[in-house]
Enzyme design. Structure first.
Site, short mmCIF file in Angstrom:
data_model
loop_
_atom_site.label_atom_id
_atom_site.label_comp_id
_atom_site.label_asym_id
_atom_site.label_seq_id
_atom_site.Cartn_x
_atom_site.Cartn_y
_atom_site.Cartn_z
N LYS A 88 23.78 66.71 85.89
CA LYS A 88 24.80 65.91 86.56
C LYS A 88 24.68 65.97 88.09
O LYS A 88 23.97 66.82 88.64
CB LYS A 88 26.19 66.38 86.11
CG LYS A 88 26.44 66.11 84.62
CD LYS A 88 27.84 66.56 84.23
CE LYS A 88 28.16 66.24 82.79
NZ LYS A 88 29.53 66.67 82.44
N PHE B 281 41.00 61.42 81.59
CA PHE B 281 39.97 61.85 82.55
C PHE B 281 38.84 60.84 82.72
O PHE B 281 37.91 61.08 83.50
CB PHE B 281 39.37 63.20 82.12
CG PHE B 281 38.73 63.19 80.76
CD1 PHE B 281 37.43 62.72 80.60
CD2 PHE B 281 39.42 63.65 79.66
CE1 PHE B 281 36.83 62.71 79.34
CE2 PHE B 281 38.83 63.65 78.40
CZ PHE B 281 37.53 63.17 78.25
N ARG C 138 23.35 72.84 73.10
CA ARG C 138 24.77 73.10 73.36
C ARG C 138 25.00 74.59 73.60
O ARG C 138 25.82 74.97 74.44
CB ARG C 138 25.62 72.55 72.22
CG ARG C 138 25.48 71.01 72.16
CD ARG C 138 26.47 70.34 71.27
NE ARG C 138 27.82 70.42 71.77
CZ ARG C 138 28.32 69.73 72.81
NH1 ARG C 138 27.56 68.92 73.50
NH2 ARG C 138 29.58 69.87 73.15
N THR D 252 32.21 73.77 77.73
CA THR D 252 32.50 72.71 78.70
C THR D 252 33.14 73.27 79.96
O THR D 252 32.80 72.86 81.07
CB THR D 252 33.43 71.65 78.06
OG1 THR D 252 32.78 71.14 76.88
CG2 THR D 252 33.70 70.51 79.01
N ARG E 239 26.11 76.31 82.27
CA ARG E 239 27.42 76.03 82.88
C ARG E 239 28.02 77.27 83.54
O ARG E 239 28.69 77.16 84.56
CB ARG E 239 28.36 75.41 81.86
CG ARG E 239 27.96 73.98 81.54
CD ARG E 239 28.83 73.37 80.49
NE ARG E 239 28.57 71.94 80.34
CZ ARG E 239 28.78 71.28 79.21
NH1 ARG E 239 29.24 71.91 78.14
NH2 ARG E 239 28.52 69.99 79.14
N ASN F 299 30.60 70.25 85.68
CA ASN F 299 30.05 71.34 84.86
C ASN F 299 28.54 71.29 84.65
O ASN F 299 28.03 71.74 83.63
CB ASN F 299 30.79 71.42 83.53
CG ASN F 299 30.65 70.17 82.70
OD1 ASN F 299 29.96 69.23 83.07
ND2 ASN F 299 31.31 70.16 81.55
N HIS G 156 25.21 67.59 80.82
CA HIS G 156 25.74 66.93 79.62
C HIS G 156 24.71 67.13 78.52
O HIS G 156 23.50 67.12 78.78
CB HIS G 156 25.92 65.42 79.85
CG HIS G 156 26.08 64.65 78.58
ND1 HIS G 156 27.31 64.43 78.00
CD2 HIS G 156 25.16 64.07 77.75
CE1 HIS G 156 27.14 63.74 76.87
NE2 HIS G 156 25.84 63.51 76.70
#
Length: 141
Positions: free
Chosen positions: A9, A57, A85, A91, A102, A112, A115
C-alpha cells in the site's frame, strides 16, 4: 500451486519498504508470478474495493489507496492465500503477531502496509482485476 494477490500500500511504498516486504515474501517461499507499480485512479480503487462500498470506511480507504503509488503482485506457492494472510498479520497492526508485515510496517487499521486476498475465489477476481493472463509467469511445476 495457489496464487494470491498482494498489494504493498501507499504508506509502505512511500517509506521505501518495498524491498523489505518483497524479501519477506520470498524468504517465506513465495514466488512472484507478476508485479507492477501503479498509481490507482479513484475509479480503479472504488472498483477494487466495491465490496466495501456500503461500509463507513469506504471513502477513507479509497482516498488512502489513491494517495500514492502501490505495488501489486501475484504471489504463488503452496496454500498461498492462507500463508500470505499469516505473513501479513492481523488487519490492526497493534493486534498483529510480532514479525508479521503489519506488525513491522503498519500504523493503524486503515494504514496497514499491505493487502492480501481473503479467499481463493477472491484471489482469482483480484488477480484478474490487475493482471491479464499474459502478464502472469506461471511456474513450470
Amino acid at each position: 500451486m495457489e496464487q494470491t494477490l498482494s498489494i504493498i500500500k501507499p504508506d509502505s511504498v512511500g517509506k521505501a519498504h518495498i524491498g523489505e516486504i518483497i524479501a519477506i515474501f520470498e524468504k517465506s517461499g513465495f514466488r512472484i508470478a507478476a508485479m507492477k507499480m501503479l498509481h490507482l485512479s479513484v475509479k480503479e480503487a472504488e472498483g477494487f474495493y466495491a465490496v466495501h462500498k456500503s461500509r463507513p470506511f469506504f471513502q477513507e480507504l479509497v482516498d488512502f489507496m489513491i494517495s500514492g503509488p502501490v505495488v501489486v503482485m501475484v504471489l504463488e506457492g503452496n496454500n498461498a492465500v492462507a500463508r500470505n494472510r499469516e505473513i501479513m498479520g492481523a488487519t490492526n497492526p497493534q493486534e498483529a503477531a510480532p514479525g508479521t508485515i503489519r506488525a513491522q510496517f503498519g500504523e493503524s487499521i486503515g494504514i496497514n502496509a499491505v493487502h492480501g486476498s481473503d479467499s481463493l475465489e477472491n484471489a482469482a477476481i483480484e488477480i484478474n482485476y490487475f493482471f491479464s493472463k499474459v502478464e502472469i509467469v506461471n511456474s513450470a511445476a
